[in-house]
Design a protein around this motif. Structure first.
Motif, PDB file in Angstrom:
ATOM      1  N   GLU A  23       0.832  -1.201   0.000  1.00 23.20           N
ATOM      2  CA  GLU A  23       0.000   0.000   0.000  1.00 23.20           C
ATOM      3  C   GLU A  23       0.867   1.252   0.000  1.00 23.20           C
ATOM      4  O   GLU A  23       0.495   2.285  -0.564  1.00 23.20           O
ATOM      5  CB  GLU A  23      -0.911  -0.003   1.220  1.00 23.20           C
ATOM      6  N   ILE A  24       2.005   1.180   0.666  1.00 24.75           N
ATOM      7  CA  ILE A  24       2.963   2.274   0.649  1.00 24.75           C
ATOM      8  C   ILE A  24       4.359   1.694   0.455  1.00 24.75           C
ATOM      9  O   ILE A  24       4.713   0.682   1.070  1.00 24.75           O
ATOM     10  CB  ILE A  24       2.888   3.123   1.938  1.00 24.75           C
ATOM     11  N   ARG A  49       9.206   4.085 -14.141  1.00 23.42           N
ATOM     12  CA  ARG A  49       8.076   3.540 -14.901  1.00 23.42           C
ATOM     13  C   ARG A  49       7.303   2.526 -14.061  1.00 23.42           C
ATOM     14  O   ARG A  49       6.067   2.485 -14.103  1.00 23.42           O
ATOM     15  CB  ARG A  49       8.563   2.899 -16.199  1.00 23.42           C
ATOM     16  N   ALA A  50       8.037   1.717 -13.302  1.00 22.72           N
ATOM     17  CA  ALA A  50       7.373   0.727 -12.448  1.00 22.72           C
ATOM     18  C   ALA A  50       6.524   1.406 -11.385  1.00 22.72           C
ATOM     19  O   ALA A  50       5.402   0.974 -11.095  1.00 22.72           O
ATOM     20  CB  ALA A  50       8.414  -0.184 -11.797  1.00 22.72           C
ATOM     21  N   PRO A 109      -0.586   2.690  -9.645  1.00 23.88           N
ATOM     22  CA  PRO A 109      -1.282   3.849  -9.065  1.00 23.88           C
ATOM     23  C   PRO A 109      -1.904   3.570  -7.710  1.00 23.88           C
ATOM     24  O   PRO A 109      -2.238   4.504  -6.970  1.00 23.88           O
ATOM     25  CB  PRO A 109      -2.351   4.178 -10.116  1.00 23.88           C
ATOM     26  N   GLU A 110      -2.044   2.286  -7.354  1.00 25.30           N
ATOM     27  CA  GLU A 110      -2.637   1.955  -6.059  1.00 25.30           C
ATOM     28  C   GLU A 110      -1.622   2.041  -4.921  1.00 25.30           C
ATOM     29  O   GLU A 110      -1.998   1.931  -3.743  1.00 25.30           O
ATOM     30  CB  GLU A 110      -3.232   0.541  -6.104  1.00 25.30           C
ATOM     31  N   THR A 111      -0.358   2.249  -5.248  1.00 24.25           N
ATOM     32  CA  THR A 111       0.705   2.297  -4.243  1.00 24.25           C
ATOM     33  C   THR A 111       1.190   3.720  -4.024  1.00 24.25           C
ATOM     34  O   THR A 111       1.577   4.402  -4.971  1.00 24.25           O
ATOM     35  CB  THR A 111       1.894   1.412  -4.666  1.00 24.25           C
ATOM     36  N   THR A 112       1.166   4.180  -2.778  1.00 24.96           N
ATOM     37  CA  THR A 112       1.749   5.471  -2.419  1.00 24.96           C
ATOM     38  C   THR A 112       3.252   5.282  -2.249  1.00 24.96           C
ATOM     39  O   THR A 112       3.707   4.283  -1.689  1.00 24.96           O
ATOM     40  CB  THR A 112       1.135   6.000  -1.117  1.00 24.96           C
TER      41      THR A 112
END
Length: 225
Positions: free
Chosen positions: A142-143, A163-164, A169-172
């Protein structure tokens, strides 16, 4: 994800309040300013002496946190690259078939599929960073917290990491960097000095206050920004 530090005191940090809802946050500042300590608080590796740290209204210990430190070889557990990347998935009891597929997917994304059968002790510094990054990314954190990992990466490898990060987009992401051009690409920027967050805002807002210092993007200087 909302990141909130409220009345946080630590032997190296004093943060009355810090809040950001940005997805990619860069942390910059001189050596000894408390950058790594801030990252460790966010990762749940350190506890504040007073105050509270929350991520999406939860304590770091309740989050899926990925961590890559400046010297990843110190934390590698396995002798083979494939096993190192697979380790967090195995610890999470994912099915073997899914683990292998995920390892190959992440390795391909980072351009390190050719390293999977190799011994971790034979890798270069940059390769070890990419393997550690792959292991941190594989379980879908998640983070994701990165402590100056770009120090060991050439431009091509750093681009693959960027790029990775953008593909998840779900990871802060919270990253500490000495590369001001990389920091300028973040959504939010924190400037620390003497254990305090002196500046917090968009890269444009923060760098406007740092134009006369060494903490200013080289590309921006060249372009006259």
């Amino acid at each position: 994800m909302r990141i909130l530090l409220n009345q946080v005191h630590h032997r190296l940090l004093d943060i009355p309040v810090l809040r950001t809802d940005a997805r990619i946050v860069a942390v910059i500042g001189p050596n000894g300013s408390g950058k790594t300590t801030l990252l460790e608080l966010l990762a749940g590796m350190e506890e504040p002496e007073a105050g509270e740290v929350t991520l999406a209204d939860r304590l770091p210990a309740k989050m899926r946190v990925g961590w890559v430190g400046e010297f990843p070889d110190r934390t590698m557990l396995f002798s083979r690259v494939h096993d190192e990347i697979a380790s967090p998935l195995r610890f999470g009891h994912a099915p073997c078939r899914d683990i292998d597929a995920k390892v190959h997917e992440i390795a391909a994304l980072l351009g390190i599929a050719h390293l999977l059968p190799k011994a971790t002790e034979t890798l270069s510094g940059g390769e070890k960073v990419l393997v550690a990054f792959a292991a941190a990314l594989a379980p879908g954190p998640e983070i994701l917290i990165l402590d100056e990992v770009d120090t060991h990466l050439d431009e091509a490898a750093a681009d693959r990491v960027t790029r990775a990060l953008r593909s998840r987009p779900e990871t802060t992401v919270v990253l500490c960097t000495q590369n001001m051009d990389a920091a300028a690409e973040a959504d939010h920027l924190l400037y620390l000095e003497g254990g305090r967050v002196l500046l917090s805002g968009t890269p444009k807002e923060v760098f406007a206050e740092l134009k006369a210092t060494c903490f200013y993007p080289t590309l921006w200087r060249m372009e006259g920004c």
